[in-house]
Enzyme design. Sequence first.
Site, PDB file in Angstrom:
ATOM      1  CB  ILE A   1      -0.966  -0.015   1.205  1.00 26.38           C
ATOM      2  CG1 ILE A   1      -1.952  -1.187   1.072  1.00 26.38           C
ATOM      3  CG2 ILE A   1      -1.706   1.313   1.320  1.00 26.38           C
ATOM      4  CD1 ILE A   1      -2.754  -1.488   2.330  1.00 26.38           C
TER       5      ILE A   1
ATOM      6  NE  ARG B   1      -5.218  -3.973  11.386  1.00 26.26           N
ATOM      7  CZ  ARG B   1      -5.678  -4.095  10.150  1.00 26.26           C
ATOM      8  NH1 ARG B   1      -6.001  -3.007   9.454  1.00 26.26           N
ATOM      9  NH2 ARG B   1      -5.820  -5.284   9.600  1.00 26.26           N
TER      10      ARG B   1
ATOM     11  CG  HIS C   1     -11.166  -0.534   9.204  1.00 24.84           C
ATOM     12  ND1 HIS C   1     -10.434  -0.966  10.278  1.00 24.84           N
ATOM     13  CD2 HIS C   1     -10.526  -1.044   8.114  1.00 24.84           C
ATOM     14  CE1 HIS C   1      -9.416  -1.702   9.879  1.00 24.84           C
ATOM     15  NE2 HIS C   1      -9.446  -1.770   8.558  1.00 24.84           N
TER      16      HIS C   1
ATOM     17  CD  GLU D   1     -10.817  -0.130  13.671  1.00 24.66           C
ATOM     18  OE1 GLU D   1     -10.138   0.841  13.313  1.00 24.66           O
ATOM     19  OE2 GLU D   1     -11.079  -1.092  12.925  1.00 24.66           O
TER      20      GLU D   1
ATOM     21  CG  ASP E   1     -10.420   3.955   6.815  1.00 26.66           C
ATOM     22  OD1 ASP E   1     -11.611   4.316   6.800  1.00 26.66           O
ATOM     23  OD2 ASP E   1     -10.041   2.833   6.416  1.00 26.66           O
TER      24      ASP E   1
HETATM   25  P1  NAD Z   1       2.805  -4.865   3.578  1.00 29.50           P
HETATM   26  O1  NAD Z   1       3.188  -5.990   4.461  1.00 29.50           O
HETATM   27  O2  NAD Z   1       2.875  -5.056   2.092  1.00 29.50           O
HETATM   28  O3  NAD Z   1       3.684  -3.571   3.926  1.00 29.50           O
HETATM   29  C1  NAD Z   1       4.016  -3.199   5.230  1.00 29.50           C
HETATM   30  C2  NAD Z   1       5.388  -2.563   5.176  1.00 29.50           C
HETATM   31  O4  NAD Z   1       5.702  -2.066   6.479  1.00 29.50           O
HETATM   32  C3  NAD Z   1       6.515  -3.541   4.775  1.00 29.50           C
HETATM   33  O5  NAD Z   1       7.261  -3.020   3.701  1.00 29.50           O
HETATM   34  C4  NAD Z   1       7.338  -3.663   6.040  1.00 29.50           C
HETATM   35  O6  NAD Z   1       8.728  -3.882   5.777  1.00 29.50           O
HETATM   36  C5  NAD Z   1       7.090  -2.315   6.695  1.00 29.50           C
HETATM   37  N1  NAD Z   1       7.380  -2.280   8.124  1.00 29.50           N
HETATM   38  C6  NAD Z   1       7.241  -3.263   9.039  1.00 29.50           C
HETATM   39  N2  NAD Z   1       7.647  -2.840  10.242  1.00 29.50           N
HETATM   40  C7  NAD Z   1       8.061  -1.573  10.084  1.00 29.50           C
HETATM   41  C8  NAD Z   1       8.608  -0.604  10.957  1.00 29.50           C
HETATM   42  N3  NAD Z   1       8.810  -0.891  12.253  1.00 29.50           N
HETATM   43  N4  NAD Z   1       8.920   0.605  10.456  1.00 29.50           N
HETATM   44  C9  NAD Z   1       8.736   0.888   9.135  1.00 29.50           C
HETATM   45  N5  NAD Z   1       8.224   0.007   8.258  1.00 29.50           N
HETATM   46  C10 NAD Z   1       7.898  -1.205   8.728  1.00 29.50           C
HETATM   47  O7  NAD Z   1       1.340  -4.439   4.024  1.00 29.50           O
HETATM   48  P2  NAD Z   1       0.280  -3.590   3.183  1.00 29.50           P
HETATM   49  O8  NAD Z   1      -0.571  -4.511   2.388  1.00 29.50           O
HETATM   50  O9  NAD Z   1       0.959  -2.466   2.514  1.00 29.50           O
HETATM   51  O10 NAD Z   1      -0.646  -3.055   4.378  1.00 29.50           O
HETATM   52  C11 NAD Z   1      -0.163  -2.100   5.307  1.00 29.50           C
HETATM   53  C12 NAD Z   1      -1.130  -2.028   6.460  1.00 29.50           C
HETATM   54  O11 NAD Z   1      -2.370  -1.462   6.010  1.00 29.50           O
HETATM   55  C13 NAD Z   1      -1.531  -3.409   7.019  1.00 29.50           C
HETATM   56  O12 NAD Z   1      -0.649  -3.801   8.017  1.00 29.50           O
HETATM   57  C14 NAD Z   1      -2.916  -3.187   7.532  1.00 29.50           C
HETATM   58  O13 NAD Z   1      -2.833  -2.981   8.935  1.00 29.50           O
HETATM   59  C15 NAD Z   1      -3.404  -1.919   6.853  1.00 29.50           C
HETATM   60  N6  NAD Z   1      -4.598  -2.110   6.039  1.00 29.50           N
HETATM   61  C16 NAD Z   1      -5.663  -1.276   6.250  1.00 29.50           C
HETATM   62  C17 NAD Z   1      -6.822  -1.396   5.493  1.00 29.50           C
HETATM   63  C18 NAD Z   1      -8.003  -0.472   5.669  1.00 29.50           C
HETATM   64  O14 NAD Z   1      -9.099  -0.764   5.152  1.00 29.50           O
HETATM   65  N7  NAD Z   1      -7.874   0.655   6.349  1.00 29.50           N
HETATM   66  C19 NAD Z   1      -6.880  -2.401   4.519  1.00 29.50           C
HETATM   67  C20 NAD Z   1      -5.768  -3.231   4.313  1.00 29.50           C
HETATM   68  C21 NAD Z   1      -4.628  -3.074   5.073  1.00 29.50           C
END
Ligand code: NAD
Length: 340
Positions: free
Chosen positions: A155, A235, A296, A264, A259
Amino acid sequence: MRIAMFSTKPYDRRSFDAVNEGMGHEILYLEPRLAPLTAPLAAGAEAVCVFVNDDLSAAVLERLAADGTRLVLLRCAGFNNVDLAAAERLGMKVARVPAYSPHAVAEFTIGLILSLVRGIHRAHQRTRDGNFALEGLLGFDLHGKTVGVLGTGKIGAIVARILASGFGCRVLAHDVRPDPELMAIGVTYAAPREIAAQADILTLHCPLTPETHHVVRAETLALAKSGMVLVNTSRGALIDTDAVIDALKSGRLGGLAIDVYEQEADLFFEDLSNKILNDDVIARLLTFPNVLVTGHQAFFTAEAIGAIAEVTLGNASTIAAGGALGAAEVALPARAVAHG
Ligand code: NAD
């Protein structure tokens, strides 16, 4: 496979029924959230299907296992709500949907940023009330601004690309695993302190882990550039909400778009418009003119919910056939940092 699906909404039922036509699982749709009190509803189901705010603590998993459940099917990517050690001890597999539409969340994030900094949501309310005045709606250009992106996985990388290549922003990013393809388009990786000091906008896209819990807190905000806008579609517990409220009151934070919210679980996905709002923190947040809250919703596109149903029921079919889940579909403690 007999699957007890918790926190079911009508749109879940529609997307899962459509996909299940070709799969033939027996799905028991349940409206309540999974919690200690509701866990017995899954008795006799080999799998439970759960979402972001269901409770999969050790006590709940023990109850499920005692009643015959062997599989947890998360219909989301994050698994911070699952006690994975307890699941392993109980011999329960935990499957997830690693990616359904990163574009859905990334595009929504951009929508929040635009709406907040240009006051689009406020203008919409005003004009419906016959108020066409511009006072109070002064925004700023995104072009040329510095945006901090914390977490450049699926994302965050899309958000960084849209901001850098689409809007002409300077993007400063931080990730435990920097992405060379983003560096090639001009994204610069920097330490979180440096980002906080320079960013006009900070957007959060890392998973919730012990390391990232309250990654935005009083100390971070004290370092922030005055007037910084904070955006969180990842989150809720990445943010210390009380500290953020203090920063909004002092003006150090120029705006907030969320969001997700740490508390929540008792609010989101429900229509509480005729009830008393008992959460004083969100109630305070909703009083600020420069705060935008959505429930969300970032994942909620037709493409994403179709993909969620397909992958979730595909995971069930794989297990029912005695097969092995794909590596990314397994929720493992070691993966919590890397994949969320
Ligand atoms: P992803 O696993 O592809 O990317 C997460 C990134 O965070 C990775 O590149 C990882 O290396 C990095 N990371 C981990 N720990 C870290 C730290 N301490 N400091 C900096 N970077 C760090 O996940 P994604 O698919 O991109 O999703 C990201 C987040 O979005 C998910 O964890 C989820 O909680 C959230 N999400 C929210 C919704 C929504 O509807 N609001 C939907 C899907 C996902």
